[in-house]
Design an enzyme around this catalytic site. Structure first.
Site, short mmCIF file in Angstrom:
data_model
loop_
_atom_site.label_atom_id
_atom_site.label_comp_id
_atom_site.label_asym_id
_atom_site.label_seq_id
_atom_site.Cartn_x
_atom_site.Cartn_y
_atom_site.Cartn_z
N ARG A 1 -16.53 5.06 -13.78
CA ARG A 1 -16.16 3.92 -12.95
C ARG A 1 -16.75 2.66 -13.56
O ARG A 1 -17.74 2.70 -14.28
CB ARG A 1 -16.68 4.10 -11.52
CG ARG A 1 -16.13 5.32 -10.78
CD ARG A 1 -16.74 5.40 -9.40
NE ARG A 1 -16.20 6.50 -8.61
CZ ARG A 1 -16.76 7.71 -8.54
NH1 ARG A 1 -17.88 7.96 -9.21
NH2 ARG A 1 -16.20 8.67 -7.81
N HIS B 1 -10.22 0.56 -14.26
CA HIS B 1 -9.96 1.81 -13.55
C HIS B 1 -8.74 2.53 -14.13
O HIS B 1 -8.61 3.75 -13.98
CB HIS B 1 -9.78 1.55 -12.06
CG HIS B 1 -10.32 2.65 -11.19
ND1 HIS B 1 -11.67 2.93 -11.12
CD2 HIS B 1 -9.71 3.54 -10.37
CE1 HIS B 1 -11.86 3.95 -10.28
NE2 HIS B 1 -10.68 4.34 -9.83
N ARG C 1 -9.95 5.06 -16.46
CA ARG C 1 -10.42 6.26 -15.75
C ARG C 1 -9.23 7.14 -15.35
O ARG C 1 -9.27 8.36 -15.50
CB ARG C 1 -11.22 5.83 -14.52
CG ARG C 1 -11.74 6.98 -13.64
CD ARG C 1 -12.70 6.39 -12.61
NE ARG C 1 -12.89 7.23 -11.44
CZ ARG C 1 -13.82 8.19 -11.36
NH1 ARG C 1 -14.61 8.43 -12.38
NH2 ARG C 1 -13.95 8.90 -10.24
N HIS D 1 -15.57 13.46 -8.08
CA HIS D 1 -14.90 13.47 -6.79
C HIS D 1 -15.55 14.49 -5.87
O HIS D 1 -15.79 15.63 -6.26
CB HIS D 1 -13.41 13.83 -6.96
CG HIS D 1 -12.60 12.73 -7.54
ND1 HIS D 1 -11.35 12.93 -8.11
CD2 HIS D 1 -12.85 11.39 -7.65
CE1 HIS D 1 -10.88 11.78 -8.54
NE2 HIS D 1 -11.75 10.83 -8.27
N TYR E 1 -3.68 13.53 -9.70
CA TYR E 1 -3.35 13.51 -11.13
C TYR E 1 -2.39 14.63 -11.50
O TYR E 1 -1.74 14.56 -12.54
CB TYR E 1 -4.64 13.59 -11.96
CG TYR E 1 -5.50 12.37 -11.75
CD1 TYR E 1 -5.14 11.13 -12.25
CD2 TYR E 1 -6.67 12.45 -10.99
CE1 TYR E 1 -5.91 10.00 -12.03
CE2 TYR E 1 -7.45 11.33 -10.77
CZ TYR E 1 -7.06 10.11 -11.28
OH TYR E 1 -7.83 8.99 -11.05
N LYS F 1 -20.56 7.27 -6.55
CA LYS F 1 -20.45 7.07 -5.11
C LYS F 1 -21.31 8.09 -4.37
O LYS F 1 -21.42 9.24 -4.79
CB LYS F 1 -19.00 7.18 -4.67
CG LYS F 1 -18.12 6.03 -5.16
CD LYS F 1 -16.71 6.15 -4.62
CE LYS F 1 -15.85 4.96 -5.05
NZ LYS F 1 -14.48 5.07 -4.52
#
Length: 325
Positions: free
Chosen positions: A173, A268, A271, A294, A303, A199
């Site tokens: 990120r 992004h 990514r 994630h 994806y 995150k």
């Protein structure tokens, strides 16, 4: 930026949450029923980011505004549905409403546990469904063109290549990239890996490819000539201090334009491209999930749709029964 604020602008019919019209003046919505205590618990127990805490705070303030002078204990599911319908009619995006409901639901869960509330009136209430646009990724050919070798004698060009190679090589990120420090052991060029905190304060270690390692080594060799004294940041800006996310984005877009990509390219997107190309080659969804950091596999599954779109194009171009007559 639609979908990222908890209220639209005043021209859309709703005033900001933090301001409530009063007789002759504007005042803040009052903090009641343990709101500050709940936010403090989120900060220290769930370790939410300041931006997320700010969004939750505004969502709770919004609820107090909508509830007006009625006690929060009196809130019922019918009230919640009416509030959400009102906000939707005023222009709040479904994703924003989902965040609002999440904040309200969590607060009432906390109130039931710690303030003796009898029930959670937000349980079972969902935001309107939002269309889920697929993330935009570069094709393999576009990624190759973006990162094609050039004569890069300037230290800033060496820095840019190192940043973009690392973003694409490791799926970082933007915030994770700019937070990297030099010499703290998190970036190991020899071992070909980098450790970042993403995150939810979750730490992960991801591989760094050969091209990215070469670019990083070249940048680090030139970095001392442009960085400020005692600066820890791996990537620095023109003043020698830690580079800002905005500068990374503008440099990448300019870099892409020089190489004739045409479309706007943002960090992004690299990514997304990392995830899409890795999944196309490996078909290992769990591994891609781990490398992206994630929390849920459902986030990574988007994806697979991009992968299917690529396969569908090959089918349409090659299969005799797919061609329109």
């Amino acid at each position: 930026m639609p979908g990222h604020y908890l209220y639209p602008g005043e021209d859309e019919g709703v005033q900001p949450v933090k301001q409530v019209s009063g007789p002759g003046r504007t005042q803040c919505a009052p903090r009641r029923t343990g709101q500050a205590d709940y936010l403090d618990a989120l900060k220290h127990q769930r370790r939410l980011s300041p931006a997320t805490l700010s969004n939750y705070d505004r969502a709770l303030q919004l609820l107090l505004v909508l509830q007006k002078d009625s006690p929060v204990k009196d809130l019922e599911a019918a009230n919640v549905r009416r509030f959400i319908a009102l906000l939707h009619s005023k222009g709040l995006a479904p994703r924003t409403l989902a965040l609002v409901l999440s904040a309200w639901r969590g607060w009432f869960r906390w109130l039931v546990r710690h303030r003796g509330f009898g029930a959670n009136p937000v349980l079972g209430i969902r935001a309107p469904k939002a269309a889920k646009p697929l993330p935009k990724a570069l094709s393999v050919e576009q990624a190759e063109r973006l990162l094609a070798a050039e004569d890069e004698s300037s230290p800033w060009l060496l820095r840019d290549r190192a940043m973009f190679e690392l973003l694409y090589s490791s799926g970082l990120r933007l915030a994770e990239l700019v937070a990297l420090d030099l010499g703290d052991g998190r970036l190991d060029i020899g071992q070909g890996e980098v450790t970042v905190t993403g995150k939810g304060a979750k730490t992960r270690t991801v591989p760094v490819g050969a091209k990215a390692r070469q670019a990083l080594a070249a940048w680090i060799a030139a970095r001392n000539g442009v960085s400020a004294a005692n600066e820890k940041a791996l990537f620095v800006g023109a003043r020698g201090r830690r580079i800002s996310p905005g500068v990374v984005g503008s440099r990448l877009n300019a870099w892409a334009r020089r190489r004739g990509l045409g479309a706007h390219v943002h960090p992004h997107m690299l990514r997304h491209s990392f995830a899409t190309h890795l999944l196309q080659s490996s078909q290992d969804l769990r591994a891609v999930q781990e490398m992206l950091g994630h929390a849920s596999i459902s986030t990574t599954q988007v994806y697979t749709h991009l992968d299917f779109q690529a396969l569908a194009k090959v089918y349409d171009a090659a299969h005799p029964r797919a061609k329109k007559r």
